[in-house]
Write a protein that holds these residues in place. Structure first.
Motif, PDB file in Angstrom:
ATOM      1  N   ALA A  25       0.827  -1.208   0.000  1.00 47.24           N
ATOM      2  CA  ALA A  25       0.000   0.000   0.000  1.00 47.24           C
ATOM      3  C   ALA A  25       0.860   1.257   0.000  1.00 47.24           C
ATOM      4  N   THR A  26       1.941   1.265   0.778  1.00 46.35           N
ATOM      5  CA  THR A  26       2.781   2.470   0.815  1.00 46.35           C
ATOM      6  C   THR A  26       3.533   2.649  -0.505  1.00 46.35           C
ATOM      7  N   GLU A  27       3.954   1.557  -1.135  1.00 48.81           N
ATOM      8  CA  GLU A  27       4.595   1.683  -2.447  1.00 48.81           C
ATOM      9  C   GLU A  27       3.603   2.212  -3.480  1.00 48.81           C
ATOM     10  N   PHE A  28       2.357   1.763  -3.366  1.00 55.40           N
ATOM     11  CA  PHE A  28       1.339   2.251  -4.285  1.00 55.40           C
ATOM     12  C   PHE A  28       1.078   3.736  -4.043  1.00 55.40           C
ATOM     13  N   LEU A  29       1.055   4.157  -2.776  1.00 56.34           N
ATOM     14  CA  LEU A  29       0.896   5.583  -2.475  1.00 56.34           C
ATOM     15  C   LEU A  29       2.040   6.371  -3.100  1.00 56.34           C
ATOM     16  N   THR A  30       3.249   5.823  -3.078  1.00 56.70           N
ATOM     17  CA  THR A  30       4.387   6.487  -3.718  1.00 56.70           C
ATOM     18  C   THR A  30       4.108   6.705  -5.200  1.00 56.70           C
ATOM     19  N   LEU A  31       3.608   5.676  -5.872  1.00 58.02           N
ATOM     20  CA  LEU A  31       3.311   5.801  -7.307  1.00 58.02           C
ATOM     21  C   LEU A  31       2.238   6.855  -7.563  1.00 58.02           C
ATOM     22  N   VAL A  32       1.200   6.851  -6.745  1.00 56.98           N
ATOM     23  CA  VAL A  32       0.114   7.814  -6.916  1.00 56.98           C
ATOM     24  C   VAL A  32       0.617   9.221  -6.616  1.00 56.98           C
ATOM     25  N   GLU A  33       1.368   9.353  -5.526  1.00 55.21           N
ATOM     26  CA  GLU A  33       1.861  10.677  -5.129  1.00 55.21           C
ATOM     27  C   GLU A  33       2.814  11.252  -6.178  1.00 55.21           C
ATOM     28  N   ARG A  34       3.600  10.393  -6.779  1.00 51.81           N
ATOM     29  CA  ARG A  34       4.554  10.828  -7.797  1.00 51.81           C
ATOM     30  C   ARG A  34       3.873  11.057  -9.150  1.00 51.81           C
ATOM     31  N   GLY A  35       2.876  10.243  -9.493  1.00 50.02           N
ATOM     32  CA  GLY A  35       2.351  10.252 -10.845  1.00 50.02           C
ATOM     33  C   GLY A  35       1.027  10.943 -11.077  1.00 50.02           C
ATOM     34  N   HIS A  36       0.309  11.279 -10.014  1.00 46.04           N
ATOM     35  CA  HIS A  36      -0.999  11.918 -10.196  1.00 46.04           C
ATOM     36  C   HIS A  36      -0.875  13.426 -10.004  1.00 46.04           C
ATOM     37  N   PRO A  37      -1.363  14.204 -10.969  1.00 53.90           N
ATOM     38  CA  PRO A  37      -1.278  15.668 -10.818  1.00 53.90           C
ATOM     39  C   PRO A  37      -2.117  16.133  -9.632  1.00 53.90           C
TER      40      PRO A  37
ATOM     41  N   ASP B  32      16.986  20.677  -5.118  1.00 52.47           N
ATOM     42  CA  ASP B  32      18.363  20.420  -4.703  1.00 52.47           C
ATOM     43  C   ASP B  32      18.429  19.178  -3.815  1.00 52.47           C
ATOM     44  N   PRO B  33      19.069  18.097  -4.287  1.00 53.09           N
ATOM     45  CA  PRO B  33      19.152  16.876  -3.483  1.00 53.09           C
ATOM     46  C   PRO B  33      19.784  17.091  -2.109  1.00 53.09           C
TER      47      PRO B  33
ATOM     48  N   LEU C 264      15.167   9.989  -4.518  1.00 53.07           N
ATOM     49  CA  LEU C 264      14.503  10.396  -5.759  1.00 53.07           C
ATOM     50  C   LEU C 264      12.982  10.431  -5.585  1.00 53.07           C
ATOM     51  N   GLU C 265      12.437   9.472  -4.852  1.00 54.57           N
ATOM     52  CA  GLU C 265      10.990   9.458  -4.594  1.00 54.57           C
ATOM     53  C   GLU C 265      10.576  10.686  -3.787  1.00 54.57           C
ATOM     54  N   ALA C 266      11.359  11.040  -2.774  1.00 56.13           N
ATOM     55  CA  ALA C 266      11.041  12.215  -1.962  1.00 56.13           C
ATOM     56  C   ALA C 266      11.078  13.479  -2.811  1.00 56.13           C
ATOM     57  N   MET C 267      12.078  13.582  -3.671  1.00 54.52           N
ATOM     58  CA  MET C 267      12.182  14.758  -4.535  1.00 54.52           C
ATOM     59  C   MET C 267      10.984  14.856  -5.477  1.00 54.52           C
TER      60      MET C 267
ATOM     61  N   VAL D  22       7.556  15.311  -2.903  1.00 52.57           N
ATOM     62  CA  VAL D  22       7.513  16.547  -2.120  1.00 52.57           C
ATOM     63  C   VAL D  22       7.860  17.759  -2.977  1.00 52.57           C
ATOM     64  N   GLY D  23       8.919  17.635  -3.769  1.00 53.18           N
ATOM     65  CA  GLY D  23       9.385  18.775  -4.547  1.00 53.18           C
ATOM     66  C   GLY D  23       8.748  18.922  -5.903  1.00 53.18           C
ATOM     67  N   GLY D  24       8.046  17.864  -6.349  1.00 53.30           N
ATOM     68  CA  GLY D  24       7.441  17.925  -7.675  1.00 53.30           C
ATOM     69  C   GLY D  24       8.457  17.843  -8.797  1.00 53.30           C
ATOM     70  N   VAL D  25       9.634  17.293  -8.489  1.00 53.23           N
ATOM     71  CA  VAL D  25      10.725  17.188  -9.455  1.00 53.23           C
ATOM     72  C   VAL D  25      10.577  15.877 -10.218  1.00 53.23           C
ATOM     73  N   ASP D  26      10.604  15.939 -11.553  1.00 53.72           N
ATOM     74  CA  ASP D  26      10.502  14.675 -12.275  1.00 53.72           C
ATOM     75  C   ASP D  26      11.771  13.869 -12.019  1.00 53.72           C
ATOM     76  N   ARG D  27      11.630  12.561 -12.107  1.00 54.20           N
ATOM     77  CA  ARG D  27      12.708  11.645 -11.711  1.00 54.20           C
ATOM     78  C   ARG D  27      14.003  11.877 -12.489  1.00 54.20           C
ATOM     79  N   GLU D  28      13.922  12.144 -13.777  1.00 49.24           N
ATOM     80  CA  GLU D  28      15.130  12.367 -14.585  1.00 49.24           C
ATOM     81  C   GLU D  28      15.868  13.630 -14.151  1.00 49.24           C
ATOM     82  N   THR D  29      15.120  14.685 -13.867  1.00 50.08           N
ATOM     83  CA  THR D  29      15.745  15.925 -13.386  1.00 50.08           C
ATOM     84  C   THR D  29      16.383  15.685 -12.025  1.00 50.08           C
ATOM     85  N   ALA D  30      15.678  14.987 -11.142  1.00 44.47           N
ATOM     86  CA  ALA D  30      16.217  14.682  -9.809  1.00 44.47           C
ATOM     87  C   ALA D  30      17.517  13.898  -9.936  1.00 44.47           C
ATOM     88  N   LYS D  31      17.529  12.887 -10.814  1.00 43.49           N
ATOM     89  CA  LYS D  31      18.729  12.077 -11.010  1.00 43.49           C
ATOM     90  C   LYS D  31      19.867  12.927 -11.581  1.00 43.49           C
ATOM     91  N   GLY D  32      19.554  13.814 -12.517  1.00 42.80           N
ATOM     92  CA  GLY D  32      20.562  14.715 -13.084  1.00 42.80           C
ATOM     93  C   GLY D  32      21.136  15.652 -12.034  1.00 42.80           C
TER      94      GLY D  32
END
Length: 185
Positions: free
Chosen positions: A21-33, A107-108, A131-134, A137-147
């Motif tokens: 459930a918490t992993e699913f919340l991560t997906l929703v929190e990251r992927g839903h506008p 900023d990581p 990366l998930e927190a960024m 919380v920060g609304g940073v897409d994963r590629e930008t966060a990784k960069g």
């Protein structure tokens, strides 16, 4: 409530056998506008219902109950299994104080400092968690966060355990444990 994102349901469905459930919340929190921190609880529930309809390995009601069992009103970090009530019917894997402090931050180092201040992890922060927190919380897409993370690594402002390891820990350069110390852990 906005329409559900197909990408979120598909990603969850591909991992449904092992998804929590918490992993699913991560997906929703990251992927839903969203127009604020976290996600509306009714949005999470709508996603669990859809996933339950589409994936026989998922029991949507179990996900909802599991999430309910982890919800806290704490505004400060408790642990990485806690789900935080943010108000206005919203929930997040991160407390309200983090959303206030880090909302919109890319900023990581700011995230690493926050994790460090709370004692969230004993030895660095797993890169995927950072990366998930960024993203959440920060609304940073994963590629930008990784960069952004890679740029800090190149400037020796952060260090990371073996980079090819999927759960490599990331540290602020001044907090990296001594090699002999790391062997003892």
């Amino acid at each position: 409530m906005a329409d559900l994102r197909r990408e979120v349901v598909d990603e969850a469905g591909s991992r449904s056998k092992y998804l929590t459930a918490t992993e699913f919340l991560t997906l929703v929190e990251r992927g839903h506008p969203t127009d604020g921190p976290g996600v509306e609880r009714e949005t999470f529930d709508a996603y669990t219902e859809r996933l339950g309809e589409e994936s026989p390995a998922v029991d949507g009601e179990s996900f909802q109950t599991s999430l309910d069992d982890r919800v806290s009103d704490s505004e400060e970090w408790v642990d990485d299994e806690t789900v935080y009530r943010l108000g206005d019917g919203r929930v997040s894997l991160y407390p309200a104080s983090w959303h206030e402090q880090l909302g919109g931050v890319s900023d990581p180092k700011a995230y690493l400092e926050t994790f460090s201040e709370t004692g969230a992890f004993e030895r660095g922060v797993p890169e995927s968690t950072l990366l998930e927190a960024m993203a959440a919380v920060g609304g940073v897409d994963r590629e930008t966060a990784k960069g952004n993370l890679e740029a800090l690594r190149e400037r020796d402002e952060i260090v990371e355990d073996a980079d090819q390891h999927p759960e490599a820990n990331v540290y602020l350069a001044e907090e990296r444990p001594d090699i002999d110390e790391a062997k003892d852990v």
